[in-house]
Design a protein around this motif. Structure first.
Motif, PDB file in Angstrom:
ATOM      1  N   UNK A   1     -19.898   8.579 -39.963  1.00 10.90           N
ATOM      2  CA  UNK A   1     -19.060   7.807 -40.970  1.00 10.90           C
ATOM      3  C   UNK A   1     -17.490   7.808 -40.583  1.00 10.90           C
ATOM      4  N   UNK A   2     -16.890   6.891 -41.218  1.00 10.18           N
ATOM      5  CA  UNK A   2     -15.495   6.941 -40.639  1.00 10.18           C
ATOM      6  C   UNK A   2     -14.631   8.183 -40.870  1.00 10.18           C
ATOM      7  N   UNK A   3     -14.936   8.729 -42.114  1.00  8.30           N
ATOM      8  CA  UNK A   3     -14.193   9.981 -42.362  1.00  8.30           C
ATOM      9  C   UNK A   3     -14.643  11.153 -41.494  1.00  8.30           C
ATOM     10  N   UNK A   4     -15.781  11.188 -40.995  1.00 15.39           N
ATOM     11  CA  UNK A   4     -16.407  12.192 -40.029  1.00 15.39           C
ATOM     12  C   UNK A   4     -15.491  11.783 -38.657  1.00 15.39           C
ATOM     13  N   UNK A   5     -15.520  10.392 -38.279  1.00 14.08           N
ATOM     14  CA  UNK A   5     -15.043  10.111 -37.173  1.00 14.08           C
ATOM     15  C   UNK A   5     -13.335  10.432 -37.196  1.00 14.08           C
ATOM     16  N   UNK A   6     -12.903  10.188 -38.388  1.00 13.39           N
ATOM     17  CA  UNK A   6     -11.303  10.554 -38.390  1.00 13.39           C
ATOM     18  C   UNK A   6     -11.093  11.999 -38.098  1.00 13.39           C
ATOM     19  N   UNK A   7     -12.114  12.851 -38.956  1.00 13.65           N
ATOM     20  CA  UNK A   7     -11.887  14.411 -38.939  1.00 13.65           C
ATOM     21  C   UNK A   7     -11.985  14.645 -37.207  1.00 13.65           C
TER      22      UNK A   7
ATOM     23  N   UNK B   1      -7.344  16.136 -31.443  1.00 12.27           N
ATOM     24  CA  UNK B   1      -5.923  16.422 -31.154  1.00 12.27           C
ATOM     25  C   UNK B   1      -5.337  17.891 -31.463  1.00 12.27           C
ATOM     26  N   UNK B   2      -5.863  18.403 -32.584  1.00  7.21           N
ATOM     27  CA  UNK B   2      -5.250  19.954 -32.821  1.00  7.21           C
ATOM     28  C   UNK B   2      -5.757  20.882 -32.028  1.00  7.21           C
ATOM     29  N   UNK B   3      -7.231  20.761 -31.473  1.00  6.19           N
ATOM     30  CA  UNK B   3      -7.845  21.847 -30.326  1.00  6.19           C
ATOM     31  C   UNK B   3      -6.895  21.780 -29.194  1.00  6.19           C
TER      32      UNK B   3
END
Length: 89
Positions: free
Chosen positions: A2-8, A14-16
């Motif tokens: 999903x878009x939400x999963x992709x965003x996450x 980036x965070x990693x």
């Protein structure tokens, strides 16, 4: 995905990378965070569920903000965006 999963997933990538990122990667990642989240929110508001639409929104958002970037920063951000998409597959 999903878009939400992709965003996450993109934001997690980036965070990693924060501990090992170069200054350029930190800049590009920080810059892209807002564009990624905005594109995901726009898709949600428009009931859009296609990842391609979200990717296009991120690219359009970067293009629209072009005047606030130097040409080298714009290239850096676009390159980092491509790397994130490849890593998020």
């Amino acid at each position: 995905m999903t878009i939400q999963e992709y965003e996450e997933k993109l934001l997690q990538l980036i965070d990693d990378g924060i501990d090992t990122a170069t200054d350029d990667e930190l800049f590009a990642g920080g810059y892209l965070r807002g564009h990624i989240s905005l594109a995901a929110a726009d898709c949600e508001l428009e009931n859009e569920s296609q990842l391609l639409a979200m990717k296009e929104k991120v690219e359009q958002s970067i293009s629209d903000a072009k005047s606030e970037l130097s040409p080298s920063d714009e290239c850096l951000i676009k390159l980092y965006w491509k790397e994130l998409q490849f890593s998020a597959k």
